[in-house]
Design a protein around this motif. Sequence first.
Motif, PDB file in Angstrom:
ATOM      1  N   ILE A 132       0.883  -1.300   0.133  1.00 36.99           N
ATOM      2  CA  ILE A 132       0.112  -0.074  -0.028  1.00 36.99           C
ATOM      3  C   ILE A 132       0.979   1.162  -0.123  1.00 36.99           C
ATOM      4  O   ILE A 132       0.683   2.222  -0.848  1.00 36.99           O
ATOM      5  CB  ILE A 132      -1.153  -0.075   1.179  1.00 36.99           C
ATOM      6  CG1 ILE A 132      -2.109  -1.076   1.259  1.00 36.99           C
ATOM      7  CG2 ILE A 132      -1.564   1.433   1.392  1.00 36.99           C
ATOM      8  CD1 ILE A 132      -2.851  -1.429   2.334  1.00 36.99           C
ATOM      9  N   SER A 133       1.922   1.215   0.665  1.00 29.19           N
ATOM     10  CA  SER A 133       2.914   2.290   0.896  1.00 29.19           C
ATOM     11  C   SER A 133       3.539   2.727  -0.593  1.00 29.19           C
ATOM     12  O   SER A 133       3.758   3.596  -0.867  1.00 29.19           O
ATOM     13  CB  SER A 133       3.814   2.279   1.790  1.00 29.19           C
ATOM     14  OG  SER A 133       3.303   2.169   3.452  1.00 29.19           O
ATOM     15  N   LEU A 134       3.795   1.545  -1.192  1.00 31.55           N
ATOM     16  CA  LEU A 134       4.573   1.779  -2.484  1.00 31.55           C
ATOM     17  C   LEU A 134       3.402   2.065  -3.586  1.00 31.55           C
ATOM     18  O   LEU A 134       4.089   3.144  -4.304  1.00 31.55           O
ATOM     19  CB  LEU A 134       4.914   0.000  -2.971  1.00 31.55           C
ATOM     20  CG  LEU A 134       5.820   0.228  -4.348  1.00 31.55           C
ATOM     21  CD1 LEU A 134       7.206   1.356  -4.530  1.00 31.55           C
ATOM     22  CD2 LEU A 134       6.351  -1.182  -4.753  1.00 31.55           C
ATOM     23  N   ALA A 135       2.370   1.648  -3.508  1.00 33.11           N
ATOM     24  CA  ALA A 135       1.350   2.177  -4.375  1.00 33.11           C
ATOM     25  C   ALA A 135       1.102   3.981  -4.134  1.00 33.11           C
ATOM     26  O   ALA A 135       1.033   4.423  -5.158  1.00 33.11           O
ATOM     27  CB  ALA A 135      -0.027   1.212  -4.209  1.00 33.11           C
ATOM     28  N   ALA A 136       1.132   4.207  -3.015  1.00 30.92           N
ATOM     29  CA  ALA A 136       1.194   5.888  -2.644  1.00 30.92           C
ATOM     30  C   ALA A 136       2.125   6.517  -3.078  1.00 30.92           C
ATOM     31  O   ALA A 136       2.173   7.408  -3.720  1.00 30.92           O
ATOM     32  CB  ALA A 136       0.885   5.900  -1.074  1.00 30.92           C
ATOM     33  N   LEU A 137       3.337   5.846  -3.031  1.00 31.29           N
ATOM     34  CA  LEU A 137       4.405   6.654  -3.432  1.00 31.29           C
ATOM     35  C   LEU A 137       4.602   6.445  -5.062  1.00 31.29           C
ATOM     36  O   LEU A 137       4.972   7.628  -5.754  1.00 31.29           O
ATOM     37  CB  LEU A 137       5.703   5.739  -3.157  1.00 31.29           C
ATOM     38  CG  LEU A 137       7.277   6.303  -3.383  1.00 31.29           C
ATOM     39  CD1 LEU A 137       7.535   7.560  -3.220  1.00 31.29           C
ATOM     40  CD2 LEU A 137       8.334   5.458  -2.903  1.00 31.29           C
ATOM     41  N   GLY A 197      -1.897   9.884  -8.169  1.00 36.63           N
ATOM     42  CA  GLY A 197      -2.419   9.824  -6.541  1.00 36.63           C
ATOM     43  C   GLY A 197      -2.747   8.355  -5.901  1.00 36.63           C
ATOM     44  O   GLY A 197      -2.289   7.407  -6.305  1.00 36.63           O
ATOM     45  N   THR A 198      -3.448   8.633  -4.916  1.00 36.21           N
ATOM     46  CA  THR A 198      -3.771   7.413  -3.957  1.00 36.21           C
ATOM     47  C   THR A 198      -4.761   6.582  -4.990  1.00 36.21           C
ATOM     48  O   THR A 198      -5.687   7.084  -5.307  1.00 36.21           O
ATOM     49  CB  THR A 198      -4.279   7.953  -2.672  1.00 36.21           C
ATOM     50  OG1 THR A 198      -4.384   6.937  -1.995  1.00 36.21           O
ATOM     51  CG2 THR A 198      -5.653   8.666  -2.672  1.00 36.21           C
ATOM     52  N   ASN A 258      -6.792  -0.793  -0.907  1.00 36.35           N
ATOM     53  CA  ASN A 258      -6.306  -1.118   0.539  1.00 36.35           C
ATOM     54  C   ASN A 258      -6.980  -2.360   0.888  1.00 36.35           C
ATOM     55  O   ASN A 258      -6.515  -3.642   1.256  1.00 36.35           O
ATOM     56  CB  ASN A 258      -6.388  -0.074   1.330  1.00 36.35           C
ATOM     57  CG  ASN A 258      -5.527   1.077   1.105  1.00 36.35           C
ATOM     58  OD1 ASN A 258      -4.708   1.222   0.263  1.00 36.35           O
ATOM     59  ND2 ASN A 258      -5.646   1.877   1.830  1.00 36.35           N
ATOM     60  N   LYS A 259      -8.246  -2.330   0.701  1.00 31.07           N
ATOM     61  CA  LYS A 259      -8.997  -3.675   1.135  1.00 31.07           C
ATOM     62  C   LYS A 259      -8.776  -4.918   0.311  1.00 31.07           C
ATOM     63  O   LYS A 259      -8.532  -6.282   1.025  1.00 31.07           O
ATOM     64  CB  LYS A 259     -10.278  -3.371   1.075  1.00 31.07           C
ATOM     65  CG  LYS A 259     -10.980  -2.368   2.223  1.00 31.07           C
ATOM     66  CD  LYS A 259     -12.339  -2.097   2.144  1.00 31.07           C
ATOM     67  CE  LYS A 259     -12.980  -1.087   3.103  1.00 31.07           C
ATOM     68  NZ  LYS A 259     -14.497  -0.958   2.906  1.00 31.07           N
TER      69      LYS A 259
END
Length: 264
Positions: free
Chosen positions: A55-60, A68-69, A75-76
């Motif tokens: 999830i953090s990598l996708a946000a980065l 964007g996010t 996430n789910k």
Amino acid sequence: MSERADQIIAALRSGHDHLASLARGLGAADLTRRSGAAEWDVSQVLSHLGSGAEISLAALEGALDGTGTKGMDFNKSVWARWDAMSPGERAESFVPASEALVTRYESLDARTREDLRIDLGFLPMPVDVATAARMRLSEFTFHTWDIEVAFDPAAVLAPAATGPLFDQVAMLIGRVGRADAVEGPPVRLAVRTTAPERSFGLDLGDVVDLGDEPAEPDAVLSTPAEWWLRLATGRHAAAYTPASVTLTGGALTLNDLRRVFPGF
């Protein structure tokens, strides 16, 4: 700012390398052992860290390419996939997922580390690279301890992470502390840490707050910095408290402090 990001990313690398090595050596019985996180076994902690890395990598990546996010549905779906894994699959999958995030942070040049803003999806505004990486470092460091303490009650937080996390815990102290947990008049503590050496005041009154070290404290807490961080996050049971932690003055006990910081 870039130097702060550099330090945090370096701590993420050393933390990942350490936990990846540990995870590769865990057997089936090890993975289902109860961790320091009361509701999770060791494999579930690795699942949390692995899914969090994705999830953090996708946000980065979303910040880097401007998309964007990805939002809560993404996430789910990640959480559901990791939840469905067997303990062994969680341990095996954790290593490349964590490696991918750390490697991507390491690939950022100095200008990007300074200027990029990342939408994490749960904060009111995007944050800089140092803040996003420090949030990951916090999660990673405390949960690594949750795994290690399952096998060694004397486990401590990674030294490389202790300094960068000090200020983050300070910012959270009013939210994680319960001022009503100790009866009686307000108490002002002097807190003195080692590795790194810091001194400051902890006020237990209407709220829990940090400030300058009081000239005439009601009690003095002397502790390794890593245990102070564990105290603030609820990882402070007597069995996990080193003999070097002392509380003098008689205004309250270590168990009182444990009630002030029940964890989250």
